[in-house]
Design a protein around this motif. Sequence first.
Motif, short mmCIF file in Angstrom:
data_model
loop_
_atom_site.label_atom_id
_atom_site.label_comp_id
_atom_site.label_asym_id
_atom_site.label_seq_id
_atom_site.Cartn_x
_atom_site.Cartn_y
_atom_site.Cartn_z
N LEU A 1 5.56 -4.50 -10.37
CA LEU A 1 4.17 -4.97 -10.30
C LEU A 1 4.08 -6.45 -9.92
CD1 LEU A 1 2.40 -3.18 -13.29
CD2 LEU A 1 2.31 -2.62 -10.86
N ALA A 2 5.16 -7.18 -10.12
CA ALA A 2 5.16 -8.60 -9.74
C ALA A 2 5.37 -8.79 -8.24
CB ALA A 2 6.25 -9.35 -10.51
N ILE A 3 5.92 -7.77 -7.56
CA ILE A 3 6.28 -7.92 -6.15
C ILE A 3 5.07 -8.26 -5.26
CG2 ILE A 3 7.13 -6.67 -4.11
CD1 ILE A 3 9.15 -5.29 -5.98
N PRO A 4 3.94 -7.51 -5.33
CA PRO A 4 2.81 -7.87 -4.46
C PRO A 4 2.28 -9.27 -4.75
CG PRO A 4 2.50 -5.67 -5.40
CD PRO A 4 3.65 -6.30 -6.12
N ILE A 5 2.32 -9.68 -6.01
CA ILE A 5 1.85 -11.03 -6.37
C ILE A 5 2.73 -12.08 -5.70
CG2 ILE A 5 1.47 -12.63 -8.27
CD1 ILE A 5 0.90 -10.20 -10.05
N VAL A 6 4.05 -11.86 -5.74
CA VAL A 6 4.99 -12.79 -5.11
C VAL A 6 4.77 -12.81 -3.60
CG1 VAL A 6 7.43 -13.26 -4.65
CG2 VAL A 6 6.71 -12.55 -6.94
N ILE A 7 4.57 -11.62 -3.01
CA ILE A 7 4.33 -11.54 -1.56
C ILE A 7 3.12 -12.37 -1.17
CG2 ILE A 7 3.60 -10.00 0.32
CD1 ILE A 7 5.32 -7.82 -0.95
N LEU A 8 2.05 -12.26 -1.96
CA LEU A 8 0.84 -13.02 -1.66
C LEU A 8 1.11 -14.52 -1.62
CD1 LEU A 8 -2.34 -13.34 -1.48
CD2 LEU A 8 -2.19 -13.79 -3.91
N PHE A 9 1.78 -15.02 -2.66
CA PHE A 9 1.99 -16.46 -2.74
C PHE A 9 2.95 -16.96 -1.66
CE2 PHE A 9 0.36 -15.75 -7.07
CZ PHE A 9 -0.66 -16.69 -7.06
N VAL A 10 3.92 -16.12 -1.29
CA VAL A 10 4.82 -16.49 -0.20
C VAL A 10 4.04 -16.56 1.12
CG1 VAL A 10 6.77 -15.74 1.21
CG2 VAL A 10 6.91 -15.62 -1.29
N MET A 11 3.20 -15.54 1.37
CA MET A 11 2.42 -15.53 2.60
C MET A 11 1.46 -16.72 2.65
SD MET A 11 1.53 -11.47 3.08
CE MET A 11 0.60 -11.75 4.59
N ASP A 12 0.88 -17.07 1.49
CA ASP A 12 -0.03 -18.21 1.44
C ASP A 12 0.72 -19.51 1.77
OD1 ASP A 12 -2.60 -19.47 0.84
OD2 ASP A 12 -1.61 -20.24 -0.96
N LYS A 13 1.91 -19.66 1.19
CA LYS A 13 2.70 -20.87 1.43
C LYS A 13 3.12 -20.98 2.91
CE LYS A 13 2.85 -22.79 -2.64
NZ LYS A 13 2.22 -24.12 -2.87
N LEU A 14 3.33 -19.80 3.52
CA LEU A 14 3.76 -19.78 4.93
C LEU A 14 2.57 -19.84 5.88
CD1 LEU A 14 6.61 -17.10 4.77
CD2 LEU A 14 6.86 -19.59 4.88
N GLY A 15 1.37 -19.88 5.33
CA GLY A 15 0.18 -19.92 6.16
C GLY A 15 -0.12 -18.63 6.89
#
Length: 213
Positions: free
Chosen positions: A197-211
């Motif tokens: 369940l943490a995986i989509p949350i991590v994906i979001l923050f990574v995508m946000d950091k990468l713009g």
Amino acid sequence: MNIILLALIAANIVVSFKGFNDLAFFRKYEFHIGSIRAGEQIRMITSGFLHADIMHLAFNMLTLYFFAPTVIAEFGGTTFLLIYLASLVFGSLLTLVMHKDDYSYRAIGASGAVTGILYSAILINPDRELFLFFIPIPITGYIFGIIYLLYSIYGMKTKNDNIGHAAHFGGAVGGYVITILKQPEMLTENTFTVIVLAIPIVILFVMDKLGKL
């Protein structure tokens, strides 16, 4: 039905229908970055009771109706309400952070609060099977949770509606964190679900950091 759950559903229906029929009311209480940064922080809560249309309202309320009893049975009505409201606020805060420089950004919906309840219920009972009308076979709760948030990433990228997709993630974090704080043994007893369940949350923050959003 639990009285607190009934009251939340009723409040969402009443406020949403008022918004459907009164554009001035809708605009006054929707999530709007410019207005919030000008001091109207109440919108961070009131926007969580407005919806784009009947389908948006029905989807959120049905999701709440199906998952809330699991949380209420496990923690009681007071903690359920805490998770709901905290997830709503977490969702609004994350949305504010992610769109802080977009003064025209608008969003509405109980999605943050409902996603917090959804995530809490899945952590409590990860193997619960769900039947969705567009999928002819049952899927387990944690898979539904992942699909729900991945759809939110898609909604955030396409920006083709004013549904508060960013709030889904803030709400998920709220429900996730509070549930684990209430039952820390989940970290060892339900490790797989906690990680998945943490995986989509991590994906979001990574995508946000990468713009990429």
